[in-house]
Write a protein that holds these residues in place. Structure first.
Motif, mmCIF file in Angstrom:
data_model
loop_
_atom_site.group_PDB
_atom_site.id
_atom_site.type_symbol
_atom_site.label_atom_id
_atom_site.label_comp_id
_atom_site.label_asym_id
_atom_site.label_seq_id
_atom_site.Cartn_x
_atom_site.Cartn_y
_atom_site.Cartn_z
ATOM 1 N N THR A 257 -51.876 4.285 -35.059
ATOM 2 C CA THR A 257 -50.871 3.886 -34.064
ATOM 3 C C THR A 257 -50.057 5.092 -33.605
ATOM 4 O OG1 THR A 257 -48.987 2.421 -33.650
ATOM 5 C CG2 THR A 257 -49.156 3.350 -35.851
ATOM 6 N N ASP A 258 -49.617 5.019 -32.340
ATOM 7 C CA ASP A 258 -48.787 6.087 -31.787
ATOM 8 C C ASP A 258 -47.310 5.716 -31.782
ATOM 9 O OD1 ASP A 258 -51.005 7.652 -31.292
ATOM 10 O OD2 ASP A 258 -51.350 6.748 -29.310
ATOM 11 N N GLU A 259 -47.009 4.462 -32.081
ATOM 12 C CA GLU A 259 -45.624 4.023 -32.090
ATOM 13 C C GLU A 259 -44.937 4.507 -33.367
ATOM 14 O OE1 GLU A 259 -43.003 -0.092 -31.787
ATOM 15 O OE2 GLU A 259 -45.164 -0.113 -31.374
ATOM 16 N N LYS A 260 -43.846 5.235 -33.206
ATOM 17 C CA LYS A 260 -43.192 5.868 -34.349
ATOM 18 C C LYS A 260 -42.682 4.851 -35.373
ATOM 19 C CE LYS A 260 -41.742 10.052 -31.903
ATOM 20 N NZ LYS A 260 -40.588 10.912 -31.515
ATOM 21 N N ALA A 261 -42.087 3.772 -34.890
ATOM 22 C CA ALA A 261 -41.529 2.773 -35.808
ATOM 23 C C ALA A 261 -42.635 2.137 -36.646
ATOM 24 C CB ALA A 261 -40.762 1.713 -35.025
ATOM 25 N N ALA A 262 -43.739 1.774 -35.960
ATOM 26 C CA ALA A 262 -44.854 1.157 -36.675
ATOM 27 C C ALA A 262 -45.504 2.153 -37.629
ATOM 28 C CB ALA A 262 -45.875 0.617 -35.678
ATOM 29 N N LYS A 264 -44.071 4.648 -39.150
ATOM 30 C CA LYS A 264 -43.197 4.816 -40.319
ATOM 31 C C LYS A 264 -43.283 3.596 -41.237
ATOM 32 C CE LYS A 264 -38.435 5.942 -41.643
ATOM 33 N NZ LYS A 264 -38.423 4.975 -42.745
ATOM 34 N N LEU A 265 -43.324 2.393 -40.643
ATOM 35 C CA LEU A 265 -43.395 1.174 -41.442
ATOM 36 C C LEU A 265 -44.678 1.127 -42.271
ATOM 37 C CD1 LEU A 265 -42.320 -1.627 -42.217
ATOM 38 C CD2 LEU A 265 -43.482 -2.532 -40.187
ATOM 39 N N TYR A 266 -45.824 1.405 -41.597
ATOM 40 C CA TYR A 266 -47.100 1.398 -42.308
ATOM 41 C C TYR A 266 -47.140 2.485 -43.382
ATOM 42 C CZ TYR A 266 -49.086 -1.817 -38.860
ATOM 43 O OH TYR A 266 -49.360 -2.902 -38.061
ATOM 44 N N GLY A 267 -46.581 3.654 -43.068
ATOM 45 C CA GLY A 267 -46.585 4.746 -44.033
ATOM 46 C C GLY A 267 -45.747 4.436 -45.257
#
Length: 286
Positions: A257-262, A264-267
């Motif tokens: 994903t390229d979305e930063k929030a997603a 960070k959440l997945y990470g």
């Protein structure tokens, strides 16, 4: 009364009396008996045999003798409970045999032990070097207990700073081919679950000598026919594999994903799950 019948009656009476007195005197094992208790046991047994076989003597005289020995033994036990001096005098006290890795020869002679006997007792406790022993004593019952020096003691989770949750004892749910309902209920399981587990292993109930369930719900069986190989439970391995797959999927989602929030959440979820895997892995690879 015929002689043979009298011997039978005397023997039955002696057995009943001996059983009652033994129960009243307590359940201490032979290795835990004091010298006086050991002598008392031998004497009462001898008198009981005398009651059953010596038909030329009145049987009640033997019962009186047994009763006297019983009362004396009870009195000695009561005295030991009330007085430490009496305990030390009757049972003696512990004697130090090894201190700081050095054998105390005078104490060894006092207890009438040889070096060979001392080493034999240490080997029974998996100790082969006297120099590794911090402290060893011989107890009043004759047992030798030893404590290793700190550097030779096995590591424990607490020494490594690891907190280990208490593990309940395994429950035996099958004995001699019969299902034990009470242990099953203790685990919150039932016969349907047990029959399903037996089907997974491909064994019948009447061929199971012993069946146990551990704290993690793993089912183990010992069969009467030792030639049959029982497959090992795979639930732990499957669970570990599933956890690793979830962690890998989360990491892949974070990368895709390229979305930063997603991202960070997945990470974060992937990192947290990896920590969980690291903590439970020692339990799942047993």
């Amino acid at each position: 009364m015929p002689m043979w019948l009298e011997v039978i009656v005397r023997t039955l009476v002696a057995v009943v009396v001996l059983f009652i007195l033994t129960r009243l005197l307590g359940k201490r094992q032979i290795s835990q008996l004091s010298f006086f208790e050991y002598i008392t046991g031998i004497t009462i047994g001898s008198i009981t045999a005398y009651i059953s076989l010596d038909i030329n003597t009145d049987w009640y005289l033997g019962l009186i003798a047994v009763t006297v020995w019983f009362l004396v033994s009870i009195g000695i036990e009561y005295l030991q409970i009330k007085s430490k001096k009496a305990r030390d005098w009757i049972d003696s006290s512990s004697t130090v045999l090894i201190k700081d890795g050095k054998v105390l020869e005078d104490n060894l002679k006092k207890e009438k032990l040889t070096n060979e006997e001392l080493m034999e007792q240490l080997r029974k406790k998996s100790i082969f070097k006297v120099a590794e022993v911090e402290f060893a004593v011989i107890e009043p019952d004759g047992q030798i207990n030893a404590m290793l020096k700190n550097e030779y003691q096995p590591l424990t989770p607490s020494q490594l700073g690891i907190k280990v949750a208490p593990e309940p004892e395994p429950q035996t749910v099958i004995i001699d081919g019969k299902i034990m309902d009470e242990p099953l209920a203790t685990l919150g399981l039932n016969r349907k679950w047990l029959n399903t587990e037996l089907e997974k292993l491909g064994v019948s109930l009447d061929n199971v000598n012993l069946g146990q369930v551990d704290a993690y719900g793993q089912f183990y069986v010992d069969l009467y026919d030792d030639q049959i190989t029982v497959p090992q439970p795979q639930e732990k391995a499957v669970l570990l594999a599933q956890l690793k797959k979830c962690e890998a999927d989360l990491e892949m989602f974070a990368l895709s994903t390229d979305e930063k929030a997603a991202k960070k959440l997945y990470g974060d979820c992937s990192a947290n799950l990896q920590q969980v895997i690291d903590q439970v892995k020692p339990l799942l690879i047993q």
